[in-house]
Design a protein around this motif. Sequence first.
Motif, PDB file in Angstrom:
ATOM      1  N   GLN A 149      42.089  36.799  44.698  1.00 46.20           N
ATOM      2  CA  GLN A 149      42.263  38.251  44.312  1.00 46.20           C
ATOM      3  C   GLN A 149      41.074  39.117  45.087  1.00 46.20           C
ATOM      4  OE1 GLN A 149      42.359  37.577  40.156  1.00 46.20           O
ATOM      5  NE2 GLN A 149      44.772  37.195  40.177  1.00 46.20           N
ATOM      6  N   GLY A 152      47.403  45.418  29.524  1.00 44.49           N
ATOM      7  CA  GLY A 152      46.824  44.469  30.639  1.00 44.49           C
ATOM      8  C   GLY A 152      47.657  44.569  31.820  1.00 44.49           C
ATOM      9  N   GLY A 153      48.935  45.152  31.705  1.00 40.00           N
ATOM     10  CA  GLY A 153      49.775  45.277  32.808  1.00 40.00           C
ATOM     11  C   GLY A 153      50.404  43.902  33.025  1.00 40.00           C
ATOM     12  N   ARG A 206      50.057  37.555  47.335  1.00 36.05           N
ATOM     13  CA  ARG A 206      50.590  38.691  48.409  1.00 36.05           C
ATOM     14  C   ARG A 206      51.121  37.736  49.617  1.00 36.05           C
ATOM     15  NH1 ARG A 206      45.970  41.003  51.249  1.00 36.05           N
ATOM     16  NH2 ARG A 206      47.587  42.669  51.818  1.00 36.05           N
ATOM     17  N   HIS A 247      41.780  31.699  33.478  1.00 35.51           N
ATOM     18  CA  HIS A 247      42.384  31.935  34.887  1.00 35.51           C
ATOM     19  C   HIS A 247      43.748  32.365  34.508  1.00 35.51           C
ATOM     20  CE1 HIS A 247      39.741  29.083  37.076  1.00 35.51           C
ATOM     21  NE2 HIS A 247      39.251  30.072  36.651  1.00 35.51           N
ATOM     22  N   ARG A 273      35.677  38.002  36.421  1.00 32.00           N
ATOM     23  CA  ARG A 273      36.356  36.696  35.887  1.00 32.00           C
ATOM     24  C   ARG A 273      35.910  35.654  36.057  1.00 32.00           C
ATOM     25  NH1 ARG A 273      42.279  39.302  37.500  1.00 32.00           N
ATOM     26  NH2 ARG A 273      42.735  40.608  35.526  1.00 32.00           N
ATOM     27  N   ARG A 319      48.963  36.894  38.960  1.00 27.74           N
ATOM     28  CA  ARG A 319      49.397  38.392  39.851  1.00 27.74           C
ATOM     29  C   ARG A 319      50.458  37.813  40.873  1.00 27.74           C
ATOM     30  NH1 ARG A 319      47.919  43.752  41.193  1.00 27.74           N
ATOM     31  NH2 ARG A 319      46.797  44.494  39.283  1.00 27.74           N
ATOM     32  N   ASP A 377      41.863  39.230  48.516  1.00 31.12           N
ATOM     33  CA  ASP A 377      42.702  40.251  48.842  1.00 31.12           C
ATOM     34  C   ASP A 377      42.095  41.689  48.999  1.00 31.12           C
ATOM     35  OD1 ASP A 377      44.715  38.228  48.696  1.00 31.12           O
ATOM     36  OD2 ASP A 377      45.299  39.155  46.708  1.00 31.12           O
ATOM     37  N   ALA A 426      40.960  34.242  40.982  1.00 31.07           N
ATOM     38  CA  ALA A 426      40.030  35.346  41.139  1.00 31.07           C
ATOM     39  C   ALA A 426      39.423  35.342  42.700  1.00 31.07           C
ATOM     40  CB  ALA A 426      38.958  35.556  40.113  1.00 31.07           C
ATOM     41  N   THR A 432      45.306  34.146  32.536  1.00 26.84           N
ATOM     42  CA  THR A 432      45.574  35.654  32.136  1.00 26.84           C
ATOM     43  C   THR A 432      45.741  36.719  33.154  1.00 26.84           C
ATOM     44  OG1 THR A 432      43.137  36.364  31.947  1.00 26.84           O
ATOM     45  CG2 THR A 432      44.414  35.249  29.835  1.00 26.84           C
ATOM     46  N   VAL A 433      45.355  35.897  34.416  1.00 27.61           N
ATOM     47  CA  VAL A 433      44.845  36.845  35.580  1.00 27.61           C
ATOM     48  C   VAL A 433      46.204  36.480  36.666  1.00 27.61           C
ATOM     49  CG1 VAL A 433      42.530  36.918  35.253  1.00 27.61           C
ATOM     50  CG2 VAL A 433      43.410  35.083  36.970  1.00 27.61           C
ATOM     51  N   ILE A 454      47.441  45.749  45.817  1.00 30.14           N
ATOM     52  CA  ILE A 454      46.281  45.065  45.214  1.00 30.14           C
ATOM     53  C   ILE A 454      45.809  46.204  43.860  1.00 30.14           C
ATOM     54  CG2 ILE A 454      43.577  44.884  45.584  1.00 30.14           C
ATOM     55  CD1 ILE A 454      44.534  44.329  48.378  1.00 30.14           C
ATOM     56  N   ARG A 474      49.412  56.062  35.102  1.00 24.84           N
ATOM     57  CA  ARG A 474      49.960  54.728  34.582  1.00 24.84           C
ATOM     58  C   ARG A 474      50.993  55.299  33.321  1.00 24.84           C
ATOM     59  NH1 ARG A 474      48.652  49.022  32.584  1.00 24.84           N
ATOM     60  NH2 ARG A 474      47.287  48.557  34.331  1.00 24.84           N
ATOM     61  N   ALA A 522      37.779  40.994  39.680  1.00 21.62           N
ATOM     62  CA  ALA A 522      37.835  39.671  40.083  1.00 21.62           C
ATOM     63  C   ALA A 522      36.414  39.063  39.896  1.00 21.62           C
ATOM     64  CB  ALA A 522      38.085  39.465  41.545  1.00 21.62           C
TER      65      ALA A 522
END
Lengths: 207, 207
Positions: free
Chosen positions: A129, A57-58, A94, A86, B196, A91, A132, A126, A88-89, B56, B91, B193
């Motif tokens: 994102q 998942g990074g 920016r 939510h 989700r 990030r 973005d 989301a 889990t996302v 991103i 990756r 996005a």
Amino acid sequence: MRISELVERSGVPLPTVKYYLREGLLPPGTPTGRNQAAYDEGHLQRLRMIRALIEIGGLPVSGVRDVLRAVDDPGQMGHDLRGIAHCTVARPVRGDRTSPSWQAARVTAAALAAERGWHVHPEAPAFDQLADAIEALRGLGQDDLLTLLPLYADTADELAKPEVAMVTRRPDRAGMVEAVVTGTVLGEAVFNALRRLAQEHQSSLLA
Amino acid sequence: MRISELVERSGVPLPTVKYYLREGLLPPGTPTGRNQAAYDEGHLQRLRMIRALIEIGGLPVSGVRDVLRAVDDPGQMGHDLRGIAHCTVARPVRGDRTSPSWQAARVTAAALAAERGWHVHPEAPAFDQLADAIEALRGLGQDDLLTLLPLYADTADELAKPEVAMVTRRPDRAGMVEAVVTGTVLGEAVFNALRRLAQEHQSSLLA
């Protein structure tokens, strides 16, 4: 089981397991001696989930912590599974989300959901994102790729139906929460990899 | 333009711009004095692409360098655009890709492409990423989510058709390469996005 067996069965190195224990990602084992503790299948499962969230998942460690908090205490998240999806996302935010170009992208993002009558939290991460990425595509002069947005939204909706149905088939709430978390993060990795292969295939047909 | 204008128009801080110049991600400007150089619209566009890939797309600086190399020298990559799409997905390799469970997942991944007659490089990195995610889902006992794999593959294929068609409509090769890179990385962010949001919506219908 002893920590050495946890290491062996999970494939996670001992210093990393100890780090997760220190950081509270992995709950402590049951003490069995001065410097020993016993771990069970639950620890192994948790360790596998941590590794999946990080490696596939990074997610950063802080993101994993948020996800696990939701898994352990679903009540915290509200009445449905949305809050968990939510969290889990998460990030890094920016830099500039106040510029007119970003605000315009955010409006485009909200309109996509509104046109479809989607019931989503108006401040779902989301949306930001999505904004973005839309702003970046416009900034790079790749606006034409944005004509695919409605197709993407409809396709995402079609995929979400069986995904959500499958998750809700889990026998208990804990299982549902775990499925939402892993399904969101790993399901995304699965689909992204398949998209890259499909894009390669379609490119080859034109070469 | 001077570097200060590049900073202002891109929104990227001066130390970061200097870092990209030092690292060779951004080509040097045309010298106009002892400590001055002139930059053009190409620099601005390049700077925007670097930021999009990092912020991103979540690529590391080394990944951005690989992508830009492909953008600058498409000939290097072979006869079609596939190599470029590959190199955008770099990756860190996971620890153990020799275990029987990973090998089994890799077979599942290859079969999905073979069943569809996809023309893809048998060692495409996306196969390994797909196998990583499949192995993780199985390890977590979430095998049932894998019943969605054929649907994911077919959906990915349907999405790839208009995506690839749009990219090939670009007037020149440089434009195509740029569209492939940004389309792969940013298109993925856009679709993730939307997924989700769609999942949240579908969850809410069941709540």
